[in-house]
Design an enzyme around this catalytic site. Structure first.
Site, PDB file in Angstrom:
ATOM      1  N   ARG A  67      52.786 -17.865  61.208  1.00 44.82           N
ATOM      2  CA  ARG A  67      53.380 -18.880  60.328  1.00 44.82           C
ATOM      3  C   ARG A  67      54.752 -19.350  60.780  1.00 44.82           C
ATOM      4  NH1 ARG A  67      51.897 -15.638  55.022  1.00 44.82           N
ATOM      5  NH2 ARG A  67      52.234 -14.027  56.553  1.00 44.82           N
ATOM      6  N   LYS A 172      41.207  -3.606  62.336  1.00 45.68           N
ATOM      7  CA  LYS A 172      41.061  -2.835  61.123  1.00 45.68           C
ATOM      8  C   LYS A 172      42.257  -3.102  60.218  1.00 45.68           C
ATOM      9  CE  LYS A 172      42.396   1.549  61.026  1.00 45.68           C
ATOM     10  NZ  LYS A 172      43.813   1.856  60.883  1.00 45.68           N
ATOM     11  N   ASP A 201      38.009  -0.903  66.970  1.00 46.92           N
ATOM     12  CA  ASP A 201      38.579   0.392  66.612  1.00 46.92           C
ATOM     13  C   ASP A 201      39.232   0.885  67.895  1.00 46.92           C
ATOM     14  OD1 ASP A 201      38.947   3.204  66.443  1.00 46.92           O
ATOM     15  OD2 ASP A 201      37.693   3.193  64.664  1.00 46.92           O
ATOM     16  N   HIS A 202      40.545   0.871  67.922  1.00 44.42           N
ATOM     17  CA  HIS A 202      41.203   1.088  69.220  1.00 44.42           C
ATOM     18  C   HIS A 202      40.944   2.491  69.777  1.00 44.42           C
ATOM     19  CE1 HIS A 202      44.506   2.963  66.925  1.00 44.42           C
ATOM     20  NE2 HIS A 202      44.891   3.500  68.064  1.00 44.42           N
ATOM     21  N   LYS A 206      40.115   4.303  74.093  1.00 40.66           N
ATOM     22  CA  LYS A 206      40.792   5.418  74.770  1.00 40.66           C
ATOM     23  C   LYS A 206      39.827   6.046  75.785  1.00 40.66           C
ATOM     24  CE  LYS A 206      43.637   6.551  70.732  1.00 40.66           C
ATOM     25  NZ  LYS A 206      45.016   6.336  71.076  1.00 40.66           N
ATOM     26  N   GLU A 240      49.642  13.510  63.382  1.00 41.06           N
ATOM     27  CA  GLU A 240      50.723  12.664  63.889  1.00 41.06           C
ATOM     28  C   GLU A 240      52.050  13.222  63.396  1.00 41.06           C
ATOM     29  OE1 GLU A 240      49.597   8.216  64.073  1.00 41.06           O
ATOM     30  OE2 GLU A 240      48.881   8.906  62.134  1.00 41.06           O
ATOM     31  N   ASP A 259      42.953   4.822  56.418  1.00 38.59           N
ATOM     32  CA  ASP A 259      43.672   4.444  57.641  1.00 38.59           C
ATOM     33  C   ASP A 259      43.094   5.145  58.876  1.00 38.59           C
ATOM     34  OD1 ASP A 259      45.790   3.122  58.997  1.00 38.59           O
ATOM     35  OD2 ASP A 259      46.946   4.982  59.034  1.00 38.59           O
ATOM     36  N   HIS A 264      38.577   5.690  62.718  1.00 36.08           N
ATOM     37  CA  HIS A 264      38.795   6.430  63.976  1.00 36.08           C
ATOM     38  C   HIS A 264      38.068   7.774  63.986  1.00 36.08           C
ATOM     39  CE1 HIS A 264      41.712   3.377  64.550  1.00 36.08           C
ATOM     40  NE2 HIS A 264      42.736   3.963  63.956  1.00 36.08           N
ATOM     41  N   LYS A 360      49.974  12.570  58.535  1.00 39.80           N
ATOM     42  CA  LYS A 360      51.229  12.068  59.097  1.00 39.80           C
ATOM     43  C   LYS A 360      52.308  13.114  58.861  1.00 39.80           C
ATOM     44  CE  LYS A 360      50.411   7.176  59.271  1.00 39.80           C
ATOM     45  NZ  LYS A 360      50.168   7.018  60.712  1.00 39.80           N
TER      46      LYS A 360
END
Ligand code: BG6
Length: 520
Positions: A67, A172, A201-202, A206, A240, A259, A264, A360
């Site tokens: 934007r 996602k 889905d990253h 990998k 993480e 998430d 994943h 996390k």
């Protein structure tokens, strides 16, 4: 501790095919939401890596769409991002040439007239560069804009072309529960055919995740024991150390289950559990993954637990609790940790518990899959040492380190030398990616972007898969939504998560493996 190292000499790698047949036709990559972090940190560095490796067509263009009126500042910002996040030297002679392919187009996502103007602009670029009709639309916006963008692309006739390949990549989260995922699928498929849709889905980009298939199906020795007769249980951890990294408003609506787990972790689980596909084609691989998810019975609510971090110490630094993060509700009930016990009711896995946890602000950054094998039917050696690792005969354990310290290790028992007794100590055979293949600066998006340009959907989620995994987790999300946990926060930042996560395994006489990472 024993180690075994494989190695590939650099000269061997240079003999590998360079994938000349995998170069896409000239086309335009259009990134919606291009002013967000993902474009700068991941997408453009990955695209540059493809450029460096001569895997892009001679003619291509990248158009960032968002934007704000960014103008030429966009390309300059992307250049800086490639250097900062792509492991690229600022003086790299190919950078300027790459950046000359980037432009920016300001667009209000809800305004149909802006799409008409975008179409004109894409046609102009294509004509100027001799590009043809191939377009890859990448939706990297907040999810609430996905449906509107797709509808507008359809309305302007941009979703189909008789002369070129048009595809859409959707980041996602794909929906936030079963109903919304179904609705989004419906909206997407009203405009694009399923063969044009790349739900990303990253994790599937990998190398270590793709290697799960190679490990299982390019080696003869593991598959015969990859089943309930030999495997006691499986643990998958995505831990993480980071918190929500300024993404408070997004995370408040997501939470750990949405998430990380629904997408994943379910991909990781599927690759561990699937039956051998008959070939490495999108249809075959995706069908086998779907069969795994369909074989998971509803997860009893008692087998799903959640946590939220309070303040604590991570890597020697004091960090605030989740509720004190920027733009987070000070009474938030959002989970930053989720753990589950599930089973896969088919002949291969019946009765084998799979434990999943994602959190996390955990003690260590590690994504690992641990396959614990059963003990031998009869233990003829007594335990000899009273304390330490040799005090118990430990079962064989195969650990697949997805990240960091990418590698695979196998634990087995060895006789402690120089003692007259048969004392059995755990030792490890270890394969380390970096030692074998050298360090890589790839971030996983390289492969996925290339596949999307080529139309290969093997490493992307299918409509049915997305709905099946949402169907599994929606009842849990609903149960959790109805009850704000009074105990939150229930784990310290920098710990291994809440007690309820440990109790989930204790019921089965197991414990989370917290000695994650390389042993050797
Ligand atoms: C993203 C999540 O999909 O994956 C983030 O939204 C998470 O919350 C990230 O941090 C983890 O990805 P990686 O590749 O760093 O393990």
């Amino acid at each position: 501790m024993a180690t075994m190292q494989m190695s590939v000499r650099p000269e061997d790698l240079s003999q590998l095919p360079q994938g000349a047949e995998r170069i896409p036709d000239p086309g335009i990559l259009v990134i919606f939401g291009a002013s967000g972090d993902l474009t700068k940190r991941k997408l453009l560095p990955a695209y540059f890596h493809l450029f460096q490796a001569n895997l892009l067509p001679r003619q291509f263009a990248i158009v960032g769409v968002a934007r704000r009126p960014l103008g030429d500042a966009f390309a300059a910002d992307m250049r800086a991002g490639i250097v900062e996040f792509g492991g690229v030297e600022a003086t790299d002679p190919r950078l300027d040439s790459f950046v000359s392919h980037i432009s920016y187009f300001p667009l209000n996502f809800d305004d149909p007239s802006h799409y008409a103007a975008l179409k004109t602009e894409l046609d102009r670029i294509a004509k100027e560069k001799g590009i043809g009709d191939d377009r890859l639309f990448y939706l990297a916006t907040a999810p609430e804009f996905f449906a509107g963008i797709i509808e507008n692309l359809g309305a302007q006739g941009m979703a189909q072309s008789e002369k070129g390949r048009v595809a859409v990549v959707i980041e996602k989260p794909f929906g936030h529960d079963l109903d919304s995922a179904r609705e989004l699928n419906h909206q997407v498929n009203a405009v694009f055919q399923e063969s044009q849709v790349f739900r990303i889905d990253h994790y599937l980009g990998k190398e270590t995740v793709q290697n799960l298939l190679v490990f299982r199906f390019a080696n003869g020795i593991f598959e015969p024991i990859w089943k309930r007769n030999y495997i006691d249980h499986v643990q998958i951890t995505v831990a993480e150390t980071i918190g929500v990294e300024g993404r408070g408003p997004f995370y408040e609506k997501a939470g750990a289950l949405r998430d990380m787990v629904q997408n994943h972790m379910m991909e990781l689980l599927a690759l561990v559990a699937l039956e051998p596909p008959s070939n490495f084609e999108a249809e075959s691989v995706r069908r086998e993954k779907l069969k795994v998810w369909q074989a998971i019975p509803p997860i009893p609510i008692l087998n799903a637990v959640r946590g939220q971090y309070g303040p604590g110490i991570v890597a020697g630094e004091h960090v605030v609790g989740y509720r004190d993060e920027n733009r987070v509700n000070p009474e938030s009930g959002t989970e930053t940790y989720a753990a589950l016990r599930l089973t896969i009711e088919n002949w291969r896995w019946a009765g084998v518990p799979f434990y999943l946890r994602a959190g996390k602000r955990m003690k260590k950054h590690a994504t690992e899959i641990g396959i614990q094998f059963k003990q031998p039917p009869l233990l003829i050696f007594n335990r000899m040492a009273l304390t330490g690792p040799c005090s118990e005969i430990q079962p064989n354990l195969l650990t697949i380190r997805i990240q960091p310290d990418e590698g695979i290790s196998l634990r087995f028992g060895a006789k402690l030398p120089t003692t007259p007794e048969m004392t059995v100590c755990p030792v490890y055979m270890d394969f380390d990616y970096e030692a074998a293949f050298g360090k890589s600066s790839a971030n996983g998006y390289e492969r996925l972007l290339l596949d999307a340009m080529l139309g290969d959907q093997t490493l992307f989620a299918h409509r049915d898969g997305v709905e099946t995994t949402w169907a599994l987790y929606t009842p849990i999300l609903q149960a959790w939504a109805g009850k704000n946990p009074e105990v939150f926060p229930n784990y310290f930042a920098g710990s291994w998560g809440p007690d309820c996560g440990d109790r989930l395994l204790e019921k089965d006489g197991h414990a989370w493996r917290n000695d994650l990472g390389r042993k050797a």
